[in-house]
Design a protein around this motif. Structure first.
Motif, PDB file in Angstrom:
ATOM      1  N   LEU A   1      27.036  12.241  23.471  1.00  0.00           N
ATOM      2  CA  LEU A   1      27.279  13.476  24.213  1.00  0.00           C
ATOM      3  C   LEU A   1      27.010  13.267  25.705  1.00  0.00           C
ATOM      4  O   LEU A   1      27.782  13.739  26.562  1.00  0.00           O
ATOM      5  CB  LEU A   1      26.376  14.580  23.664  1.00  0.00           C
ATOM      6  N   GLY A   2      25.929  12.544  26.030  1.00  0.00           N
ATOM      7  CA  GLY A   2      25.626  12.241  27.429  1.00  0.00           C
ATOM      8  C   GLY A   2      26.717  11.405  28.080  1.00  0.00           C
ATOM      9  O   GLY A   2      27.063  11.608  29.252  1.00  0.00           O
ATOM     10  N   MET A   3      27.285  10.462  27.310  1.00  0.00           N
ATOM     11  CA  MET A   3      28.382   9.644  27.837  1.00  0.00           C
ATOM     12  C   MET A   3      29.610  10.497  28.126  1.00  0.00           C
ATOM     13  O   MET A   3      30.354  10.233  29.080  1.00  0.00           O
ATOM     14  CB  MET A   3      28.724   8.533  26.837  1.00  0.00           C
ATOM     15  N   ASN A   4      29.822  11.546  27.331  1.00  0.00           N
ATOM     16  CA  ASN A   4      30.947  12.455  27.581  1.00  0.00           C
ATOM     17  C   ASN A   4      30.826  13.140  28.933  1.00  0.00           C
ATOM     18  O   ASN A   4      31.825  13.382  29.609  1.00  0.00           O
ATOM     19  CB  ASN A   4      31.032  13.509  26.468  1.00  0.00           C
ATOM     20  N   PHE A   5      29.602  13.473  29.325  1.00  0.00           N
ATOM     21  CA  PHE A   5      29.380  14.081  30.649  1.00  0.00           C
ATOM     22  C   PHE A   5      29.831  13.120  31.757  1.00  0.00           C
ATOM     23  O   PHE A   5      30.410  13.539  32.758  1.00  0.00           O
ATOM     24  CB  PHE A   5      27.906  14.430  30.833  1.00  0.00           C
ATOM     25  N   ILE A   6      29.568  11.826  31.542  1.00  0.00           N
ATOM     26  CA  ILE A   6      29.978  10.820  32.535  1.00  0.00           C
ATOM     27  C   ILE A   6      31.508  10.740  32.611  1.00  0.00           C
ATOM     28  O   ILE A   6      32.085  10.707  33.705  1.00  0.00           O
ATOM     29  CB  ILE A   6      29.381   9.448  32.180  1.00  0.00           C
ATOM     30  N   TYR A   7      32.169  10.717  31.429  1.00  0.00           N
ATOM     31  CA  TYR A   7      33.636  10.672  31.408  1.00  0.00           C
ATOM     32  C   TYR A   7      34.223  11.897  32.112  1.00  0.00           C
ATOM     33  O   TYR A   7      35.205  11.793  32.850  1.00  0.00           O
ATOM     34  CB  TYR A   7      34.149  10.628  29.960  1.00  0.00           C
ATOM     35  N   LEU A   8      33.613  13.063  31.863  1.00  0.00           N
ATOM     36  CA  LEU A   8      34.113  14.300  32.466  1.00  0.00           C
ATOM     37  C   LEU A   8      33.940  14.295  33.979  1.00  0.00           C
ATOM     38  O   LEU A   8      34.847  14.697  34.720  1.00  0.00           O
ATOM     39  CB  LEU A   8      33.387  15.491  31.850  1.00  0.00           C
ATOM     40  N   LYS A   9      32.789  13.831  34.458  1.00  0.00           N
ATOM     41  CA  LYS A   9      32.535  13.782  35.903  1.00  0.00           C
ATOM     42  C   LYS A   9      33.538  12.875  36.613  1.00  0.00           C
ATOM     43  O   LYS A   9      34.021  13.188  37.701  1.00  0.00           O
ATOM     44  CB  LYS A   9      31.108  13.292  36.165  1.00  0.00           C
ATOM     45  N   LYS A  10      33.846  11.740  35.979  1.00  0.00           N
ATOM     46  CA  LYS A  10      34.818  10.821  36.580  1.00  0.00           C
ATOM     47  C   LYS A  10      36.206  11.461  36.661  1.00  0.00           C
ATOM     48  O   LYS A  10      36.931  11.264  37.639  1.00  0.00           O
ATOM     49  CB  LYS A  10      34.882   9.523  35.772  1.00  0.00           C
ATOM     50  N   LEU A  11      36.573  12.224  35.629  1.00  0.00           N
ATOM     51  CA  LEU A  11      37.875  12.884  35.635  1.00  0.00           C
ATOM     52  C   LEU A  11      37.917  13.989  36.689  1.00  0.00           C
ATOM     53  O   LEU A  11      38.932  14.183  37.359  1.00  0.00           O
ATOM     54  CB  LEU A  11      38.180  13.466  34.252  1.00  0.00           C
ATOM     55  N   GLU A  12      36.807  14.718  36.848  1.00  0.00           N
ATOM     56  CA  GLU A  12      36.756  15.812  37.826  1.00  0.00           C
ATOM     57  C   GLU A  12      36.807  15.304  39.262  1.00  0.00           C
ATOM     58  O   GLU A  12      37.117  16.056  40.179  1.00  0.00           O
ATOM     59  CB  GLU A  12      35.499  16.653  37.600  1.00  0.00           C
ATOM     60  N   LYS A  13      36.481  14.030  39.462  1.00  0.00           N
ATOM     61  CA  LYS A  13      36.552  13.451  40.800  1.00  0.00           C
ATOM     62  C   LYS A  13      37.991  13.265  41.274  1.00  0.00           C
ATOM     63  O   LYS A  13      38.247  13.110  42.469  1.00  0.00           O
ATOM     64  CB  LYS A  13      35.824  12.106  40.842  1.00  0.00           C
ATOM     65  N   ILE A  14      38.928  13.269  40.332  1.00  0.00           N
ATOM     66  CA  ILE A  14      40.345  13.149  40.693  1.00  0.00           C
ATOM     67  C   ILE A  14      40.834  14.541  41.098  1.00  0.00           C
ATOM     68  O   ILE A  14      41.192  15.368  40.261  1.00  0.00           O
ATOM     69  CB  ILE A  14      41.184  12.601  39.521  1.00  0.00           C
ATOM     70  N   LYS A  15      40.814  14.827  42.376  1.00  0.00           N
ATOM     71  CA  LYS A  15      41.154  16.152  42.888  1.00  0.00           C
ATOM     72  C   LYS A  15      42.669  16.308  43.001  1.00  0.00           C
ATOM     73  O   LYS A  15      43.386  15.364  43.370  1.00  0.00           O
ATOM     74  CB  LYS A  15      40.515  16.382  44.263  1.00  0.00           C
ATOM     75  N   GLU A  16      43.139  17.512  42.668  1.00  0.00           N
ATOM     76  CA  GLU A  16      44.565  17.818  42.814  1.00  0.00           C
ATOM     77  C   GLU A  16      44.885  18.055  44.288  1.00  0.00           C
ATOM     78  O   GLU A  16      44.293  18.923  44.930  1.00  0.00           O
ATOM     79  CB  GLU A  16      44.918  19.049  41.992  1.00  0.00           C
ATOM     80  N   THR A  17      45.799  17.262  44.840  1.00  0.00           N
ATOM     81  CA  THR A  17      46.233  17.416  46.226  1.00  0.00           C
ATOM     82  C   THR A  17      47.757  17.457  46.269  1.00  0.00           C
ATOM     83  O   THR A  17      48.428  17.360  45.249  1.00  0.00           O
ATOM     84  CB  THR A  17      45.731  16.239  47.093  1.00  0.00           C
ATOM     85  N   ASP A  18      48.298  17.586  47.489  1.00  0.00           N
ATOM     86  CA  ASP A  18      49.755  17.588  47.638  1.00  0.00           C
ATOM     87  C   ASP A  18      50.343  16.202  47.409  1.00  0.00           C
ATOM     88  O   ASP A  18      51.540  16.070  47.150  1.00  0.00           O
ATOM     89  CB  ASP A  18      50.140  18.091  49.035  1.00  0.00           C
ATOM     90  N   ALA A  19      49.522  15.168  47.516  1.00  0.00           N
ATOM     91  CA  ALA A  19      49.995  13.802  47.294  1.00  0.00           C
ATOM     92  C   ALA A  19      50.051  13.546  45.795  1.00  0.00           C
ATOM     93  O   ALA A  19      49.150  12.946  45.195  1.00  0.00           O
ATOM     94  CB  ALA A  19      49.076  12.802  47.984  1.00  0.00           C
ATOM     95  N   VAL A  20      51.135  14.032  45.171  1.00  0.00           N
ATOM     96  CA  VAL A  20      51.241  14.002  43.715  1.00  0.00           C
ATOM     97  C   VAL A  20      51.222  12.574  43.169  1.00  0.00           C
ATOM     98  O   VAL A  20      50.577  12.294  42.158  1.00  0.00           O
ATOM     99  CB  VAL A  20      52.532  14.724  43.261  1.00  0.00           C
ATOM    100  N   MET A  21      51.907  11.664  43.859  1.00  0.00           N
ATOM    101  CA  MET A  21      51.953  10.281  43.384  1.00  0.00           C
ATOM    102  C   MET A  21      50.566   9.657  43.376  1.00  0.00           C
ATOM    103  O   MET A  21      50.216   8.911  42.464  1.00  0.00           O
ATOM    104  CB  MET A  21      52.900   9.458  44.259  1.00  0.00           C
ATOM    105  N   ASN A  22      49.755   9.955  44.385  1.00  0.00           N
ATOM    106  CA  ASN A  22      48.383   9.435  44.398  1.00  0.00           C
ATOM    107  C   ASN A  22      47.573  10.002  43.240  1.00  0.00           C
ATOM    108  O   ASN A  22      46.781   9.290  42.613  1.00  0.00           O
ATOM    109  CB  ASN A  22      47.700   9.780  45.726  1.00  0.00           C
ATOM    110  N   ASN A  23      47.772  11.297  42.953  1.00  0.00           N
ATOM    111  CA  ASN A  23      47.091  11.907  41.805  1.00  0.00           C
ATOM    112  C   ASN A  23      47.458  11.197  40.510  1.00  0.00           C
ATOM    113  O   ASN A  23      46.587  10.887  39.686  1.00  0.00           O
ATOM    114  CB  ASN A  23      47.466  13.394  41.687  1.00  0.00           C
ATOM    115  N   LEU A  24      48.755  10.958  40.339  1.00  0.00           N
ATOM    116  CA  LEU A  24      49.227  10.306  39.118  1.00  0.00           C
ATOM    117  C   LEU A  24      48.668   8.889  38.994  1.00  0.00           C
ATOM    118  O   LEU A  24      48.267   8.453  37.911  1.00  0.00           O
ATOM    119  CB  LEU A  24      50.750  10.278  39.096  1.00  0.00           C
ATOM    120  N   LYS A  25      48.638   8.160  40.105  1.00  0.00           N
ATOM    121  CA  LYS A  25      48.118   6.794  40.071  1.00  0.00           C
ATOM    122  C   LYS A  25      46.620   6.774  39.764  1.00  0.00           C
ATOM    123  O   LYS A  25      46.144   5.909  39.006  1.00  0.00           O
ATOM    124  CB  LYS A  25      48.395   6.093  41.406  1.00  0.00           C
ATOM    125  N   ASN A  26      45.877   7.715  40.336  1.00  0.00           N
ATOM    126  CA  ASN A  26      44.443   7.809  40.045  1.00  0.00           C
ATOM    127  C   ASN A  26      44.198   8.164  38.581  1.00  0.00           C
ATOM    128  O   ASN A  26      43.291   7.636  37.931  1.00  0.00           O
ATOM    129  CB  ASN A  26      43.778   8.855  40.946  1.00  0.00           C
TER     130      ASN A  26
END
Length: 237
Positions: free
Chosen positions: A89-114
């Motif tokens: 469960l603690g490891m899931n928090f780490i996976y979630l934090k890493k995913l939340e670091k990928i911020k949605e911006t206007d640079a869609v291609m950069n979002n997709l690559k990240n």
């Protein structure tokens, strides 16, 4: 009418049917943005669900060890299960934090690559983590069944009762296989969203393929859920 003319008409008809709807560049860009949000939100939902599932398992095991199970051996086993589940469960928090670091911006291609980088590295570790939830759930269910029916847990060793342990192994393998198949499909879509959407004709074909694939997957998952519920009812009744 000549034979060549008939062949040409037949070829054109089949080509039009295969290509399907043609999307404009604006629609393709909107599709890219939608896919970017979709991958991020889908990943978060799955991780949140597994975190909630594991949290409920910890509470169920704590209830057993606090109010029900008296045998020292099974108390120790439950402590191990609680510890393992809490670590996962603690490891899931780490996976979630890493995913939340990928911020949605206007640079869609950069979002997709990240997101592609995240799926190729972090998310595959989550799949293994999540696959342990099912066998932990199964063994917790067995503990409750034995405790409330016989007022004690009666689980033999693997060589005494191999069927039970094979069932636990199957629960892990089935969960891992189903999630891995979905992961490979999502990874393919994400890769194609980055590579193939510059060409309008290819993009239109890919968009139609993805939508058909999602409808098939939804149908398949619905059948699997119904079958799973029927199997559960069979064992409970």
């Amino acid at each position: 009418m000549k034979t060549d003319d008939i062949k040409q008409i037949w070829k054109s008809a089949n080509t039009d049917e295969t290509v399907g709807k043609q999307y404009s560049l604006k629609e393709i860009q909107e599709y890219r943005k939608k896919k970017s949000r979709q991958f991020s939100q889908s990943g978060k939902r799955i991780i949140y669900f597994d975190m909630g599932f594991k949290g409920l398992l910890v509470l169920a095991l704590l209830y057993l060890i606090t109010f029900q199970v008296a045998e020292p051996v099974y108390q120790q086993i439950i402590v191990v299960l609680i510890s393992v589940t809490a670590i996962l469960l603690g490891m899931n928090f780490i996976y979630l934090k890493k995913l939340e670091k990928i911020k949605e911006t206007d640079a869609v291609m950069n979002n997709l690559k990240n997101q592609l980088h995240y799926f190729k590295n972090t998310y595959r570790n989550f799949i293994i983590n999540s696959s342990f939830s099912n066998p932990i759930f199964v063994v917790t269910g067995f503990f409750f069944y034995f405790q409330f029916k016989y007022h004690e847990i009666r689980m033999g060793t693997p060589w005494e009762d191999p069927v039970l342990y094979l069932f636990l192994l199957a629960a892990f393998i089935i969960s891992l296989g189903a999630q891995w198949a979905n992961y490979r499909n999502e990874l393919k879509e994400l890769t194609e969203a980055i590579k193939d959407l510059d060409d309008e004709s290819i993009a239109s074909l890919k968009i139609e393929e993805h939508r058909m694939s999602r409808r098939r997957n939804l149908f398949m998952y619905t059948i699997l859920i119904v079958l799973g519920m029927l199997v559960l009812l069979y064992f409970l009744l």
